[in-house]
Design a protein around this motif. Structure first.
Motif, PDB file in Angstrom:
ATOM      1  N   PRO A   1     -28.851 -34.530  45.347  1.00 27.14           N
ATOM      2  CA  PRO A   1     -30.305 -34.583  45.585  1.00 27.14           C
ATOM      3  C   PRO A   1     -30.693 -34.865  47.034  1.00 27.14           C
ATOM      4  O   PRO A   1     -31.883 -34.825  47.364  1.00 27.14           O
ATOM      5  CB  PRO A   1     -30.755 -35.735  44.676  1.00 27.14           C
TER       6      PRO A   1
ATOM      7  N   PHE B   1     -27.099 -37.438  30.911  1.00 24.25           N
ATOM      8  CA  PHE B   1     -27.197 -37.577  32.366  1.00 24.25           C
ATOM      9  C   PHE B   1     -27.936 -36.388  32.971  1.00 24.25           C
ATOM     10  O   PHE B   1     -28.793 -36.559  33.851  1.00 24.25           O
ATOM     11  CB  PHE B   1     -25.795 -37.676  32.969  1.00 24.25           C
TER      12      PHE B   1
ATOM     13  N   GLN C   1     -31.834 -32.094  35.971  1.00 25.15           N
ATOM     14  CA  GLN C   1     -31.109 -30.954  36.543  1.00 25.15           C
ATOM     15  C   GLN C   1     -31.705 -29.627  36.060  1.00 25.15           C
ATOM     16  O   GLN C   1     -32.170 -29.513  34.922  1.00 25.15           O
ATOM     17  CB  GLN C   1     -29.626 -31.021  36.166  1.00 25.15           C
TER      18      GLN C   1
ATOM     19  N   THR D   1     -31.511 -36.975  34.929  1.00 22.72           N
ATOM     20  CA  THR D   1     -31.595 -36.643  36.360  1.00 22.72           C
ATOM     21  C   THR D   1     -32.382 -35.359  36.618  1.00 22.72           C
ATOM     22  O   THR D   1     -32.538 -34.963  37.781  1.00 22.72           O
ATOM     23  CB  THR D   1     -30.185 -36.497  36.951  1.00 22.72           C
TER      24      THR D   1
ATOM     25  N   LEU E   1     -22.176 -36.334  43.101  1.00 23.66           N
ATOM     26  CA  LEU E   1     -23.389 -36.602  42.332  1.00 23.66           C
ATOM     27  C   LEU E   1     -24.470 -37.207  43.217  1.00 23.66           C
ATOM     28  O   LEU E   1     -25.660 -36.887  43.074  1.00 23.66           O
ATOM     29  CB  LEU E   1     -23.092 -37.534  41.162  1.00 23.66           C
TER      30      LEU E   1
END
Length: 419
Positions: A239, A102, A108, A106, A235
């Motif tokens: 963003p 994940f 990160q 995504t 989560l």
């Protein structure tokens, strides 16, 4: 026997109370030591780890404890525990790998990667070695587990306190302090069990493993959906809002996490006698209604008090850097009162032994939370996440009321099996 059960329950309640107090202190030191953005880094990492750890909840206590109680043969229990441990460890490793996937998908940054990898040790350790806790509960020996929990919590709190006193502002350093808790707990539980376990080699039995998985599948799904619905908001926020706002939102929700834990403490203390021990469904339903009303009253009183004192609470715990969390805490505190009613109403499907109802509820809550957050967060920012939190709590309560009304003539699963 009743005195022994009450004694063990007292230890459980003392443990929960101390965990709440220590949790508030630890969060306060984190916020002041890291500031809003650093606090957002570690809270996001914890949210990811929290969701990933739900995967390791396969073969939970609901599956293991009844089997341990039903068969007191030590070799049979050892075989069962070994298989459950293997399943949980496999799921924990899978959860850790999925967490890493994940973070990669995504995109990160390293500021989120490092604390997640460190705190993520809990995904591999907490539930697999927690199988010993189920063994203790089956033997009504909760005192050692309480002491172990307090010892590991003390190590974690001491580590955070030392870093805070030294003026250290490194997120990975605090993440290491957090990772000490599951490590210490795993060592203590392993030592305790091995000193009492039979010295027998366990041969893997696919049929037993399959039985444990299938019998706990609905519980497993329920826990994953529940834990996902409680952290997916952070989560989705990350963003879309500045880190400072995410940190303020996480700070307010941390306070409420400790507040709503009171609901589970009340339920744990009341339900065994006033719900689960009731021989007839009508009496259990009446008691559940009374318990729900009383818990809702506690939730309203506590939530209102938190909302009125929000400015003082934020300043005392987090300092002036988190002043923007005041309004968030006020709204979220009022919305959290519904959690108390939801916990009370959830006692009914547990009494009926209908995990399917719990799974349906959390599936609905998870989907609605994501749906509202995806629409509301881009428009209203962190207040959109609070809207999703409030609506999800309301629908949980409405689902519980509908279940209470529809199950007036239902029978617990155990009774149906005997009929």
């Amino acid at each position: 026997m009743q005195r022994k059960v009450a004694h063990n329950l007292l230890w459980m309640l003392v443990e929960r109370g101390l965990q709440v107090g220590a949790g508030i202190g630890i969060v306060a030191m984190l916020a002041r030591g890291l500031g809003p953005e650093g606090f957002a880094h570690i809270q996001y990492a914890q949210a990811v780890v929290y969701i990933a750890s739900s995967i390791a909840l396969i073969c939970g206590g609901e599956v293991v404890i009844p089997r341990l109680v039903a068969n007191q043969d030590l070799l049979v229990q050892h075989r069962l525990l070994a298989h459950a441990f293997g399943l949980r460890l496999t799921a924990g490793v899978l959860g850790y790998l999925l967490m890493c996937a994940f973070l990669v998908v995504t995109g990160q940054t390293v500021e989120f990667w490092i604390p997640a990898l460190i705190i993520g040790v809990a995904v591999v350790l907490r539930e697999p070695f927690g199988i010993v806790t189920a063994w203790m509960q089956a033997h009504t020996r909760t005192r050692p587990n309480t002491l172990f929990n307090l010892a590991s919590l003390t190590v974690k709190a001491a580590g955070v306190a030392l870093l805070f006193a030294a003026g250290i502002h490194s997120v990975p350093a605090y993440a290491i302090a957090f990772s000490l808790e599951p490590v210490v707990m795993a060592v203590l539980l392993t030592s305790f069990y091995l000193a009492r376990a039979p010295r027998a080699r366990v041969v893997y039995e696919p049929a037993l493993a399959k039985e444990l998985i299938s019998s706990g599948l609905l519980f497993w799904a329920s826990f994953m959906l529940m834990m996902g619905s409680r952290r997916v908001d952070q989560l989705l926020l990350k963003p879309l809002v500045p880190l400072g706002e995410l940190g303020a939102y996480a700070a307010s929700m941390q306070i409420l996490d400790n507040f709503v834990m009171v609901a589970t403490i009340l339920a744990a203390g009341i339900a065994p006698i006033y719900v689960y021990a009731q021989p007839t469904l009508p009496q259990a339903r009446r008691n559940i209604l009374k318990i729900t009303a009383a818990m809702m009253a506690v939730g309203i009183a506590g939530g209102t008090l938190i909302a009125l004192s929000a400015r003082w609470i934020i300043h005392l715990l987090y300092g002036s850097a988190f002043a923007s969390a005041t309004g968030l805490l006020q709204l979220a505190a009022l919305a959290s009162t519904l959690v108390f009613a939801d916990v009370g109403l959830t006692l009914l499907p547990i009494y009926l032994r209908r995990p399917r109802l719990v799974a349906i509820k959390w599936g609905m809550v998870f989907a609605i939370t994501i749906g509202i957050d995806m629409v509301a967060i881009p428009r209203f920012g962190v207040y959109g996440a609070i809207l999703g939190f409030a609506v999800a709590n309301l629908l949980s309560v409405l689902f519980g009321i509908a279940t209470w009304l529809r199950c007036a003539t239902a029978k617990p699963a155990a009774q149906e099996a005997r009929a």
